[in-house]
Write a protein that holds these residues in place. Structure first.
Motif, PDB file in Angstrom:
ATOM      1  N   ILE A 104      45.661  34.280  46.347  1.00  0.00           N
ATOM      2  CA  ILE A 104      46.896  33.696  45.951  1.00  0.00           C
ATOM      3  C   ILE A 104      47.928  35.421  45.954  1.00  0.00           C
ATOM      4  O   ILE A 104      47.511  36.016  45.979  1.00  0.00           O
ATOM      5  CB  ILE A 104      47.926  32.836  45.709  1.00  0.00           C
ATOM      6  CG1 ILE A 104      47.693  31.572  45.872  1.00  0.00           C
ATOM      7  CG2 ILE A 104      49.542  33.258  44.992  1.00  0.00           C
ATOM      8  CD1 ILE A 104      48.003  30.209  45.457  1.00  0.00           C
ATOM      9  N   HIS A 105      47.042  35.992  44.339  1.00  0.00           N
ATOM     10  CA  HIS A 105      46.932  37.148  44.027  1.00  0.00           C
ATOM     11  C   HIS A 105      46.188  38.587  45.404  1.00  0.00           C
ATOM     12  O   HIS A 105      46.969  39.950  45.123  1.00  0.00           O
ATOM     13  CB  HIS A 105      46.810  37.532  43.048  1.00  0.00           C
ATOM     14  CG  HIS A 105      46.822  36.767  41.763  1.00  0.00           C
ATOM     15  ND1 HIS A 105      47.271  35.471  41.531  1.00  0.00           N
ATOM     16  CD2 HIS A 105      47.599  37.445  41.085  1.00  0.00           C
ATOM     17  CE1 HIS A 105      47.677  35.722  40.134  1.00  0.00           C
ATOM     18  NE2 HIS A 105      48.166  36.770  40.184  1.00  0.00           N
ATOM     19  N   LEU A 147      44.103  48.561  44.695  1.00  0.00           N
ATOM     20  CA  LEU A 147      43.052  48.725  43.809  1.00  0.00           C
ATOM     21  C   LEU A 147      43.476  47.332  43.064  1.00  0.00           C
ATOM     22  O   LEU A 147      42.187  46.971  42.313  1.00  0.00           O
ATOM     23  CB  LEU A 147      43.387  49.940  42.942  1.00  0.00           C
ATOM     24  CG  LEU A 147      41.848  50.021  41.678  1.00  0.00           C
ATOM     25  CD1 LEU A 147      40.344  49.385  42.678  1.00  0.00           C
ATOM     26  CD2 LEU A 147      41.682  51.474  40.760  1.00  0.00           C
ATOM     27  N   ALA A 148      44.328  46.985  42.388  1.00  0.00           N
ATOM     28  CA  ALA A 148      45.260  46.156  41.484  1.00  0.00           C
ATOM     29  C   ALA A 148      44.580  44.958  42.346  1.00  0.00           C
ATOM     30  O   ALA A 148      44.085  43.479  41.821  1.00  0.00           O
ATOM     31  CB  ALA A 148      46.669  45.878  40.884  1.00  0.00           C
ATOM     32  N   ALA A 149      45.244  44.921  43.373  1.00  0.00           N
ATOM     33  CA  ALA A 149      44.207  43.609  44.496  1.00  0.00           C
ATOM     34  C   ALA A 149      43.135  43.618  44.361  1.00  0.00           C
ATOM     35  O   ALA A 149      41.914  42.181  44.739  1.00  0.00           O
ATOM     36  CB  ALA A 149      44.971  43.878  46.235  1.00  0.00           C
ATOM     37  N   VAL A 150      42.766  44.839  44.816  1.00  0.00           N
ATOM     38  CA  VAL A 150      40.880  44.126  44.512  1.00  0.00           C
ATOM     39  C   VAL A 150      40.286  43.838  44.039  1.00  0.00           C
ATOM     40  O   VAL A 150      39.266  42.851  43.857  1.00  0.00           O
ATOM     41  CB  VAL A 150      40.238  45.963  45.291  1.00  0.00           C
ATOM     42  CG1 VAL A 150      38.729  45.864  45.016  1.00  0.00           C
ATOM     43  CG2 VAL A 150      40.755  46.359  46.925  1.00  0.00           C
ATOM     44  N   LEU A 151      40.172  44.617  42.632  1.00  0.00           N
ATOM     45  CA  LEU A 151      40.336  43.731  41.769  1.00  0.00           C
ATOM     46  C   LEU A 151      40.678  42.079  41.344  1.00  0.00           C
ATOM     47  O   LEU A 151      39.967  41.802  40.903  1.00  0.00           O
ATOM     48  CB  LEU A 151      40.887  44.863  40.488  1.00  0.00           C
ATOM     49  CG  LEU A 151      39.785  46.004  40.026  1.00  0.00           C
ATOM     50  CD1 LEU A 151      40.989  47.326  38.529  1.00  0.00           C
ATOM     51  CD2 LEU A 151      38.793  45.861  39.821  1.00  0.00           C
ATOM     52  N   ARG A 152      41.463  42.270  41.864  1.00  0.00           N
ATOM     53  CA  ARG A 152      41.979  40.982  41.923  1.00  0.00           C
ATOM     54  C   ARG A 152      40.872  39.639  42.161  1.00  0.00           C
ATOM     55  O   ARG A 152      40.489  38.090  42.067  1.00  0.00           O
ATOM     56  CB  ARG A 152      43.382  40.063  41.873  1.00  0.00           C
ATOM     57  CG  ARG A 152      44.362  41.018  41.501  1.00  0.00           C
ATOM     58  CD  ARG A 152      44.564  39.601  39.710  1.00  0.00           C
ATOM     59  NE  ARG A 152      44.417  38.585  39.719  1.00  0.00           N
ATOM     60  CZ  ARG A 152      44.166  37.131  39.592  1.00  0.00           C
ATOM     61  NH1 ARG A 152      42.587  37.099  39.503  1.00  0.00           N
ATOM     62  NH2 ARG A 152      44.490  36.091  39.151  1.00  0.00           N
ATOM     63  N   ALA A 163      36.769  41.485  33.480  1.00  0.00           N
ATOM     64  CA  ALA A 163      37.226  42.794  33.511  1.00  0.00           C
ATOM     65  C   ALA A 163      37.360  43.517  33.815  1.00  0.00           C
ATOM     66  O   ALA A 163      38.682  44.415  34.630  1.00  0.00           O
ATOM     67  CB  ALA A 163      35.393  43.800  33.679  1.00  0.00           C
ATOM     68  N   ALA A 164      37.723  42.263  35.607  1.00  0.00           N
ATOM     69  CA  ALA A 164      38.083  42.987  36.725  1.00  0.00           C
ATOM     70  C   ALA A 164      39.769  42.359  36.342  1.00  0.00           C
ATOM     71  O   ALA A 164      41.261  42.985  37.205  1.00  0.00           O
ATOM     72  CB  ALA A 164      37.663  41.799  37.865  1.00  0.00           C
ATOM     73  N   LEU A 165      40.094  41.351  35.956  1.00  0.00           N
ATOM     74  CA  LEU A 165      41.172  40.626  35.344  1.00  0.00           C
ATOM     75  C   LEU A 165      41.833  41.683  34.471  1.00  0.00           C
ATOM     76  O   LEU A 165      42.959  42.426  34.600  1.00  0.00           O
ATOM     77  CB  LEU A 165      41.556  39.415  34.644  1.00  0.00           C
ATOM     78  CG  LEU A 165      40.965  38.338  35.488  1.00  0.00           C
ATOM     79  CD1 LEU A 165      40.779  37.101  34.402  1.00  0.00           C
ATOM     80  CD2 LEU A 165      41.863  38.503  36.552  1.00  0.00           C
ATOM     81  N   ALA A 168      42.740  45.020  36.554  1.00  0.00           N
ATOM     82  CA  ALA A 168      43.720  44.613  37.449  1.00  0.00           C
ATOM     83  C   ALA A 168      44.791  45.007  36.700  1.00  0.00           C
ATOM     84  O   ALA A 168      45.920  45.621  37.816  1.00  0.00           O
ATOM     85  CB  ALA A 168      43.472  43.207  37.806  1.00  0.00           C
ATOM     86  N   GLY A 169      45.212  44.423  35.977  1.00  0.00           N
ATOM     87  CA  GLY A 169      46.332  43.978  35.534  1.00  0.00           C
ATOM     88  C   GLY A 169      47.248  45.634  34.049  1.00  0.00           C
ATOM     89  O   GLY A 169      48.243  45.958  34.514  1.00  0.00           O
ATOM     90  N   LEU A 170      45.909  46.516  34.372  1.00  0.00           N
ATOM     91  CA  LEU A 170      45.905  48.074  34.183  1.00  0.00           C
ATOM     92  C   LEU A 170      46.353  49.001  35.037  1.00  0.00           C
ATOM     93  O   LEU A 170      47.631  49.805  34.699  1.00  0.00           O
ATOM     94  CB  LEU A 170      45.073  48.437  33.471  1.00  0.00           C
ATOM     95  CG  LEU A 170      44.722  47.632  31.512  1.00  0.00           C
ATOM     96  CD1 LEU A 170      43.134  48.501  31.140  1.00  0.00           C
ATOM     97  CD2 LEU A 170      45.651  48.660  30.563  1.00  0.00           C
ATOM     98  N   CYS A 171      45.542  48.490  36.331  1.00  0.00           N
ATOM     99  CA  CYS A 171      46.361  48.985  37.430  1.00  0.00           C
ATOM    100  C   CYS A 171      47.917  48.768  38.136  1.00  0.00           C
ATOM    101  O   CYS A 171      48.458  49.653  37.838  1.00  0.00           O
ATOM    102  CB  CYS A 171      45.224  48.907  38.238  1.00  0.00           C
ATOM    103  SG  CYS A 171      43.883  49.312  38.362  1.00  0.00           S
ATOM    104  N   TRP A 172      48.266  47.315  38.184  1.00  0.00           N
ATOM    105  CA  TRP A 172      49.140  47.707  38.150  1.00  0.00           C
ATOM    106  C   TRP A 172      50.627  47.776  37.252  1.00  0.00           C
ATOM    107  O   TRP A 172      51.666  48.460  37.501  1.00  0.00           O
ATOM    108  CB  TRP A 172      49.459  45.742  37.834  1.00  0.00           C
ATOM    109  CG  TRP A 172      51.204  45.039  38.815  1.00  0.00           C
ATOM    110  CD1 TRP A 172      51.950  44.502  37.423  1.00  0.00           C
ATOM    111  CD2 TRP A 172      51.318  44.842  39.555  1.00  0.00           C
ATOM    112  NE1 TRP A 172      52.827  44.443  38.013  1.00  0.00           N
ATOM    113  CE2 TRP A 172      52.489  44.142  39.635  1.00  0.00           C
ATOM    114  CE3 TRP A 172      50.916  45.096  40.511  1.00  0.00           C
ATOM    115  CZ2 TRP A 172      53.457  44.066  40.678  1.00  0.00           C
ATOM    116  CZ3 TRP A 172      51.205  44.249  42.150  1.00  0.00           C
ATOM    117  CH2 TRP A 172      53.357  43.815  42.071  1.00  0.00           C
TER     118      TRP A 172
END
Length: 211
Positions: A104-105, A147-152, A163-165, A168-172
């Motif tokens: 969904i993300h 990049l945040a979507a890729v990490l999600r 680490a990915a979450l 993703a939060g930092l990139c967003w």
């Protein structure tokens, strides 16, 4: 797409694709119905895959590669590509391959987040009577959302999830900070296109000619 092609003197080609649009719409409606029913995971996966395939086919027939040099059109294309990828991720989630929240993300971050920045930036610059051209900060903001979507999606791997979450939060967050700075700087600059010049008052010579 069609407007950008016409400005370059190119024939738009397959911009309007009624058959693929109907197929995609049928897939989306079927996916919504199956989601509400919450009883047929195979039907859910099929509907999501059908809609994703329609999006991918439409994008390929637009011949998007011809307009990738135009940065603002390119970011819209990438956002549309994320829609297809997100729908395929939903199909994988219904098949038990990817956790559903991560799928969904892929849509909410990759599509909605990216297109929100692009459309918000373009509309803001147009209302400020400026050419809607992004600076490096604007493009970096849009790139960080992707990049945040890729990490999600990477978060679907259990060993990398935490680490990915965080990433993703930092990139967003950084994406919206950079884009906010870009908009603030753009709006603070004097407009290059002001209001139309006022018409001069008729002088003695003009009045004499009228008489």
């Amino acid at each position: 797409t069609s407007g950008a092609m016409r400005r370059r003197g190119w024939k738009p080609g397959y911009v309007a694709q009624a058959g693929l649009e109907r197929t995609g719409l049928i897939g989306i409606v079927a996916l919504a119905v199956c989601d509400l029913a919450a009883a047929w995971p195979i039907a859910d996966a099929t509907a999501a895959a059908l809609a994703g395939a329609a999006v991918a086919a439409r994008l390929s027939r637009w011949r998007a590669h011809r307009l990738l040099a135009d940065g603002q059109i390119a970011v819209l294309y990438v956002g549309y590509a994320w829609l297809g990828l997100g729908l395929f991720a939903r199909a994988a989630a219904f098949a038990g391959i990817v956790p559903e929240p991560d799928a969904i993300h892929a849509i909410t971050v990759g599509v909605l987040g990216r297109l929100t920045l692009v459309m918000m930036g373009g509309a803001t610059l147009q209302r400020a009577i400026r050419e809607p051209r992004f600076s490096a900060g604007g493009y970096w903001g849009v790139a960080l959302v992707s990049l945040a979507a890729v990490l999600r999606l990477v978060a679907a791997v259990p060993a990398l999830r935490e680490a990915a979450l965080v990433g993703a939060g930092l990139c967003w967050t950084l994406a919206f900070v950079l884009f906010g700075i870009f908009l603030a700087r753009a709006l603070a600059q004097p407009s290059g296109r002001g209001l139309p010049a006022a018409r001069p008052e008729p002088g003695p010579v003009h009045n004499a000619r009228r008489q």
